[in-house]
Motif scaffolding. Structure first.
Motif, PDB file in Angstrom:
ATOM      1  N   ILE A   1       0.847  -1.191   0.000  1.00 12.80           N
ATOM      2  CA  ILE A   1       0.000   0.000   0.000  1.00 12.80           C
ATOM      3  C   ILE A   1       0.884   1.243   0.000  1.00 12.80           C
ATOM      4  CG2 ILE A   1      -1.786   1.304   1.223  1.00 12.80           C
ATOM      5  CD1 ILE A   1      -2.816  -1.353   0.213  1.00 12.80           C
ATOM      6  N   ALA A   2       0.550   2.193  -0.848  1.00 12.37           N
ATOM      7  CA  ALA A   2       1.233   3.494  -0.851  1.00 12.37           C
ATOM      8  C   ALA A   2       0.286   4.538  -0.294  1.00 12.37           C
ATOM      9  CB  ALA A   2       1.666   3.871  -2.265  1.00 12.37           C
ATOM     10  N   LEU A   3       0.822   5.465   0.473  1.00 12.36           N
ATOM     11  CA  LEU A   3       0.042   6.566   1.035  1.00 12.36           C
ATOM     12  C   LEU A   3       0.665   7.901   0.632  1.00 12.36           C
ATOM     13  CD1 LEU A   3      -0.399   5.429   4.776  1.00 12.36           C
ATOM     14  CD2 LEU A   3      -1.953   4.972   2.871  1.00 12.36           C
ATOM     15  N   GLY A   4      -0.180   8.891   0.381  1.00 11.34           N
ATOM     16  CA  GLY A   4       0.270  10.261   0.223  1.00 11.34           C
ATOM     17  C   GLY A   4      -0.010  10.987   1.525  1.00 11.34           C
ATOM     18  N   VAL A   5       1.035  11.460   2.185  1.00 12.80           N
ATOM     19  CA  VAL A   5       0.905  12.044   3.523  1.00 12.80           C
ATOM     20  C   VAL A   5       1.328  13.517   3.490  1.00 12.80           C
ATOM     21  CG1 VAL A   5       1.563  11.853   5.956  1.00 12.80           C
ATOM     22  CG2 VAL A   5       1.441   9.792   4.521  1.00 12.80           C
ATOM     23  N   GLN A   6       0.493  14.347   4.071  1.00 11.90           N
ATOM     24  CA  GLN A   6       0.757  15.784   4.149  1.00 11.90           C
ATOM     25  C   GLN A   6       0.908  16.150   5.619  1.00 11.90           C
ATOM     26  OE1 GLN A   6      -2.298  19.110   3.035  1.00 11.90           O
ATOM     27  NE2 GLN A   6      -1.287  18.478   1.135  1.00 11.90           N
ATOM     28  N   TYR A   7       1.885  17.008   5.928  1.00  9.57           N
ATOM     29  CA  TYR A   7       2.046  17.392   7.332  1.00  9.57           C
ATOM     30  C   TYR A   7       2.702  18.752   7.488  1.00  9.57           C
ATOM     31  CZ  TYR A   7       6.598  15.043   6.525  1.00  9.57           C
ATOM     32  OH  TYR A   7       7.817  14.627   6.018  1.00  9.57           O
ATOM     33  N   ILE A   8       2.393  19.380   8.595  1.00 12.29           N
ATOM     34  CA  ILE A   8       3.077  20.578   9.046  1.00 12.29           C
ATOM     35  C   ILE A   8       4.143  20.115  10.030  1.00 12.29           C
ATOM     36  CG2 ILE A   8       2.856  22.686  10.420  1.00 12.29           C
ATOM     37  CD1 ILE A   8       1.824  22.982   7.603  1.00 12.29           C
ATOM     38  N   GLY A   9       5.408  20.429   9.726  1.00 15.77           N
ATOM     39  CA  GLY A   9       6.510  19.890  10.526  1.00 15.77           C
ATOM     40  C   GLY A   9       6.752  20.597  11.841  1.00 15.77           C
ATOM     41  N   THR A  10       6.084  21.729  12.074  1.00 18.38           N
ATOM     42  CA  THR A  10       6.259  22.471  13.324  1.00 18.38           C
ATOM     43  C   THR A  10       5.883  21.595  14.522  1.00 18.38           C
ATOM     44  OG1 THR A  10       5.621  24.460  12.117  1.00 18.38           O
ATOM     45  CG2 THR A  10       5.669  24.598  14.523  1.00 18.38           C
ATOM     46  N   GLY A  11       6.787  21.477  15.462  1.00 19.70           N
ATOM     47  CA  GLY A  11       6.502  20.687  16.655  1.00 19.70           C
ATOM     48  C   GLY A  11       6.917  19.231  16.551  1.00 19.70           C
ATOM     49  N   TRP A  12       7.282  18.779  15.348  1.00 23.90           N
ATOM     50  CA  TRP A  12       7.736  17.397  15.165  1.00 23.90           C
ATOM     51  C   TRP A  12       9.253  17.388  14.954  1.00 23.90           C
ATOM     52  CZ3 TRP A  12       4.184  13.998  16.415  1.00 23.90           C
ATOM     53  CH2 TRP A  12       2.835  14.305  16.233  1.00 23.90           C
ATOM     54  N   ASN A  13       9.899  16.322  15.410  1.00 27.78           N
ATOM     55  CA  ASN A  13      11.350  16.202  15.269  1.00 27.78           C
ATOM     56  C   ASN A  13      11.723  15.549  13.941  1.00 27.78           C
ATOM     57  OD1 ASN A  13      11.701  17.318  17.812  1.00 27.78           O
ATOM     58  ND2 ASN A  13      11.686  15.320  18.835  1.00 27.78           N
ATOM     59  N   GLY A  14      11.108  16.032  12.865  1.00 30.12           N
ATOM     60  CA  GLY A  14      11.385  15.473  11.549  1.00 30.12           C
ATOM     61  C   GLY A  14      10.498  14.284  11.247  1.00 30.12           C
ATOM     62  N   TYR A  15      10.750  13.646  10.103  1.00 28.28           N
ATOM     63  CA  TYR A  15       9.926  12.487   9.713  1.00 28.28           C
ATOM     64  C   TYR A  15      10.416  11.194  10.358  1.00 28.28           C
ATOM     65  CZ  TYR A  15       7.507   8.814   7.369  1.00 28.28           C
ATOM     66  OH  TYR A  15       6.739   7.703   7.160  1.00 28.28           O
ATOM     67  N   GLN A  16      11.713  10.918  10.259  1.00 26.30           N
ATOM     68  CA  GLN A  16      12.220   9.601  10.629  1.00 26.30           C
ATOM     69  C   GLN A  16      12.157   9.326  12.128  1.00 26.30           C
ATOM     70  OE1 GLN A  16      16.332   8.903   9.672  1.00 26.30           O
ATOM     71  NE2 GLN A  16      16.052   6.700   9.482  1.00 26.30           N
ATOM     72  N   LYS A  17      11.895   8.071  12.458  1.00 26.39           N
ATOM     73  CA  LYS A  17      11.832   7.639  13.848  1.00 26.39           C
ATOM     74  C   LYS A  17      13.079   8.024  14.639  1.00 26.39           C
ATOM     75  CE  LYS A  17       8.927   3.482  13.679  1.00 26.39           C
ATOM     76  NZ  LYS A  17       8.927   2.018  13.932  1.00 26.39           N
ATOM     77  N   GLN A  18      12.859   8.395  15.897  1.00 24.20           N
ATOM     78  CA  GLN A  18      13.932   8.702  16.827  1.00 24.20           C
ATOM     79  C   GLN A  18      13.556   8.132  18.192  1.00 24.20           C
ATOM     80  OE1 GLN A  18      15.017  12.846  16.943  1.00 24.20           O
ATOM     81  NE2 GLN A  18      14.881  13.080  14.733  1.00 24.20           N
ATOM     82  N   PRO A  19      14.551   7.947  19.069  1.00 22.38           N
ATOM     83  CA  PRO A  19      14.256   7.391  20.399  1.00 22.38           C
ATOM     84  C   PRO A  19      13.209   8.185  21.169  1.00 22.38           C
ATOM     85  CG  PRO A  19      16.605   7.321  19.979  1.00 22.38           C
ATOM     86  CD  PRO A  19      16.001   8.084  18.839  1.00 22.38           C
ATOM     87  N   ALA A  20      13.194   9.519  20.981  1.00 16.11           N
ATOM     88  CA  ALA A  20      12.226  10.347  21.704  1.00 16.11           C
ATOM     89  C   ALA A  20      10.803  10.183  21.175  1.00 16.11           C
ATOM     90  CB  ALA A  20      12.630  11.819  21.628  1.00 16.11           C
ATOM     91  N   ARG A  21      10.661   9.613  19.986  1.00 12.71           N
ATOM     92  CA  ARG A  21       9.384   9.229  19.384  1.00 12.71           C
ATOM     93  C   ARG A  21       8.522  10.409  18.913  1.00 12.71           C
ATOM     94  NH1 ARG A  21       7.691   4.238  19.575  1.00 12.71           N
ATOM     95  NH2 ARG A  21       5.491   4.807  19.623  1.00 12.71           N
ATOM     96  N   ASN A  22       8.973  11.613  19.011  1.00 11.60           N
ATOM     97  CA  ASN A  22       8.156  12.747  18.592  1.00 11.60           C
ATOM     98  C   ASN A  22       8.409  13.068  17.118  1.00 11.60           C
ATOM     99  OD1 ASN A  22       6.344  14.944  18.940  1.00 11.60           O
ATOM    100  ND2 ASN A  22       8.083  16.339  19.104  1.00 11.60           N
ATOM    101  N   THR A  23       8.161  12.083  16.250  1.00 16.36           N
ATOM    102  CA  THR A  23       8.382  12.266  14.821  1.00 16.36           C
ATOM    103  C   THR A  23       7.110  11.925  14.054  1.00 16.36           C
ATOM    104  OG1 THR A  23       9.094  10.002  14.324  1.00 16.36           O
ATOM    105  CG2 THR A  23      10.784  11.542  15.129  1.00 16.36           C
ATOM    106  N   VAL A  24       7.078  12.371  12.821  1.00 14.92           N
ATOM    107  CA  VAL A  24       5.908  12.098  11.973  1.00 14.92           C
ATOM    108  C   VAL A  24       5.762  10.596  11.735  1.00 14.92           C
ATOM    109  CG1 VAL A  24       4.879  12.474   9.700  1.00 14.92           C
ATOM    110  CG2 VAL A  24       6.054  14.361  10.856  1.00 14.92           C
ATOM    111  N   GLN A  25       6.867   9.899  11.491  1.00 14.19           N
ATOM    112  CA  GLN A  25       6.797   8.457  11.264  1.00 14.19           C
ATOM    113  C   GLN A  25       6.259   7.732  12.487  1.00 14.19           C
ATOM    114  OE1 GLN A  25      10.519   6.500  10.376  1.00 14.19           O
ATOM    115  NE2 GLN A  25       9.504   4.710   9.513  1.00 14.19           N
ATOM    116  N   ASP A  26       6.730   8.118  13.668  1.00 14.84           N
ATOM    117  CA  ASP A  26       6.212   7.508  14.897  1.00 14.84           C
ATOM    118  C   ASP A  26       4.695   7.669  14.986  1.00 14.84           C
ATOM    119  OD1 ASP A  26       8.577   6.533  16.197  1.00 14.84           O
ATOM    120  OD2 ASP A  26       9.111   8.588  16.665  1.00 14.84           O
ATOM    121  N   ARG A  27       4.232   8.884  14.760  1.00 11.79           N
ATOM    122  CA  ARG A  27       2.799   9.167  14.921  1.00 11.79           C
ATOM    123  C   ARG A  27       1.983   8.493  13.838  1.00 11.79           C
ATOM    124  NH1 ARG A  27      -1.114   9.103  16.788  1.00 11.79           N
ATOM    125  NH2 ARG A  27      -2.390  10.617  17.920  1.00 11.79           N
TER     126      ARG A  27
END
Length: 266
Positions: A4-30
């Protein structure tokens, strides 16, 4: 197993980027949390391109594999029900292997990527554009910046615009388009290339601004490029106005990608 492919739109303000990080506050995590809540099983996503903290996406493309049989629209509505307002799934599509048996891949199937940088050029900042556009208070000459941008077209070693922590295998990229357009107090930089290095767009925009303010001549951009030295280029510009805009794929994948811009100046 279905891809499955998804088209994802986001406002990056408040997120630590797209890719997963230990702190988990990323778009990919969410996004993956929302996918798991909807599908009731963990689903790992692969994206077309990583974005840094504060960087936005008009259309990020991701893919994942699943055994679930759901209509495409249910992936859109179902996943969005578990996402915050700043992240939205715009479309979903089942992507079958091509006639040669090759699977679609959000990153490796991409032919090119396009970024926009939106800049507010006015003596005073705008509260309405805070975190959505960069800001320069000095007057900028678009014609000078466009002349400088012309030196970037073609296949080059872009090491001068590469962040020190960049993990790309090669600094050589094919730059297909660099345009600088003014819409009143808004200036839009559009860059389309085979791929981009870490901070490459923000470093190029910062250098173009040096030219636009008259600090350097347009030919200076060629000197920066040929130097292959990060120390010669301008500092990395703020992330606020950077938008991951579009990923170009072969039409054979039949993805329902965005065709209209979300903002009038794009």
């Amino acid at each position: 197993m279905t891809r499955i492919a998804l088209g994802v739109q986001y406002i990056g303000t408040g997120w630590n980027g797209y890719q997963k990080q230990p702190a988990r506050n990323t778009v990919q995590d969410r996004l993956e949390m929302a996918l798991e809540k909807f599908a009731c099983v963990p689903l790992h996503t692969t994206c077309a391109g990583r974005t840094d903290a504060g960087v936005h996406a008009i259309e990020q493309v991701v893919h994942f594999d699943t055994d679930l049989d759901r209509p495409a629209q249910s992936w859109v509505r179902g996943v969005n029900a578990f996402l915050p307002d700043s992240i939205v799934v715009r479309w979903a599509a089942e992507v079958a292997p091509d006639e040669d048996g090759q699977d679609f891949h959000a990153r490796f199937s991409a032919r090119s990527r396009t970024y926009h940088y939106v800049l507010y050029n006015h003596p005073n900042p705008s509260a309405l554009l805070a975190s959505r556009a960069g800001w320069v208070f000095r007057p900028l000459d678009v014609e000078r910046m466009q002349a400088a941008a012309g030196h970037l077209l073609g296949t080059h070693d872009f090491s001068a615009f590469r962040a020190s922590g960049c993990q790309a295998n090669t600094p050589v990229k094919d730059m297909h388009e660099v345009s600088v357009r003014r819409h009143g107090d808004i200036i839009v930089f559009t860059l389309r290339a085979s791929a981009f290095l870490h901070h490459m767009v923000r470093n190029i925009v910062g250098s173009l601004i040096y030219v636009g303010t008259g600090r350097n001549e347009p030919d200076w951009m060629r000197h920066v490029l040929e130097s292959r030295s990060r120390d010669v280029a301008a500092p990395t510009f703020m992330p606020d106005g950077l938008y991951f805009a579009r990923i170009e794929y072969d039409p054979k994948w039949q993805l329902p990608q965005e065709v209209s811009a979300p903002m009038p100046w794009l």
